[in-house]
Motif scaffolding. Structure first.
Motif, PDB file in Angstrom:
ATOM      1  N   UNK A 148       0.754  -1.282   0.050  1.00 20.24           N
ATOM      2  CA  UNK A 148       0.003   0.013  -0.078  1.00 20.24           C
ATOM      3  C   UNK A 148       0.824   1.224  -0.001  1.00 20.24           C
ATOM      4  N   UNK A 149       1.849   1.214   0.859  1.00 22.30           N
ATOM      5  CA  UNK A 149       2.819   2.479   0.767  1.00 22.30           C
ATOM      6  C   UNK A 149       3.276   2.508  -0.651  1.00 22.30           C
ATOM      7  N   UNK A 153       2.614   7.964  -2.291  1.00 23.12           N
ATOM      8  CA  UNK A 153       3.275   8.914  -3.401  1.00 23.12           C
ATOM      9  C   UNK A 153       2.303   9.986  -3.583  1.00 23.12           C
ATOM     10  N   UNK A 154       1.155   9.751  -3.855  1.00 25.79           N
ATOM     11  CA  UNK A 154       0.053  10.536  -4.107  1.00 25.79           C
ATOM     12  C   UNK A 154      -0.740  10.954  -2.719  1.00 25.79           C
ATOM     13  N   UNK A 189      -1.096   7.176   3.578  1.00 26.15           N
ATOM     14  CA  UNK A 189      -2.346   6.441   3.314  1.00 26.15           C
ATOM     15  C   UNK A 189      -2.060   5.087   4.097  1.00 26.15           C
ATOM     16  N   UNK A 190      -1.040   4.338   3.692  1.00 27.40           N
ATOM     17  CA  UNK A 190      -0.771   2.877   4.011  1.00 27.40           C
ATOM     18  C   UNK A 190      -0.759   2.976   5.741  1.00 27.40           C
ATOM     19  N   UNK A 191      -0.251   3.710   6.358  1.00 24.19           N
ATOM     20  CA  UNK A 191      -0.436   3.618   7.981  1.00 24.19           C
ATOM     21  C   UNK A 191      -1.735   3.983   8.679  1.00 24.19           C
TER      22      UNK A 191
END
Length: 123
Positions: free
Chosen positions: A23-24, A29-30, A34-36
């Motif tokens: 996910x990271x 990048x955008x 988000x992943x965390x």
């Protein structure tokens, strides 16, 4: 690190240890963080709750994604893998998907079964 983030990472360590990095790499990048955020919120605050065992939670997730339809196929496949890792049998997963024909319609159930077949064949 928050307690929820740690709990989320602990849950994923047992089911799908690579997912946070995937996910990271794909989204941070955008949309930094988000992943965390997903790991902390979804897995650390929901999947780690008491009241349901992980197999049941995962079967519920597969059912919900099936009912939402074909656009959820990537998430459905990941969660079918997670459901197998949580101890569900292929038959239990297929039955949960089939049950959704009543609520999401036959096309949604067929799409879900197609996703499951792909995962089972690759597993």
């Amino acid at each position: 690190m928050t307690d929820a983030l740690k709990r989320g990472r602990d849950v994923l360590a047992e089911m799908n240890p690579e997912i946070e990095q995937v996910l990271r790499d794909r989204y941070d990048g955008i949309l930094p963080g988000f992943a965390e955020s997903l790991v902390e919120w979804a897995y650390g605050r929901h999947y780690s709750r008491e009241g349901l065992d992980m197999k049941t939670r995962q079967l519920c997730t597969v059912a919900a994604l099936t009912t939402l339809g074909g656009q959820t196929a990537p998430q459905l496949k990941i969660n079918i893998e997670n459901t197998l890792a949580a101890g569900a049998s292929e038959r239990e997963i297929a039955e949960a998907i089939w049950q959704m024909a009543v609520y999401g319609g036959l096309p949604a159930a067929i799409n879900g079964l197609n996703a499951a077949k792909e995962v089972f064949e690759a597993y």
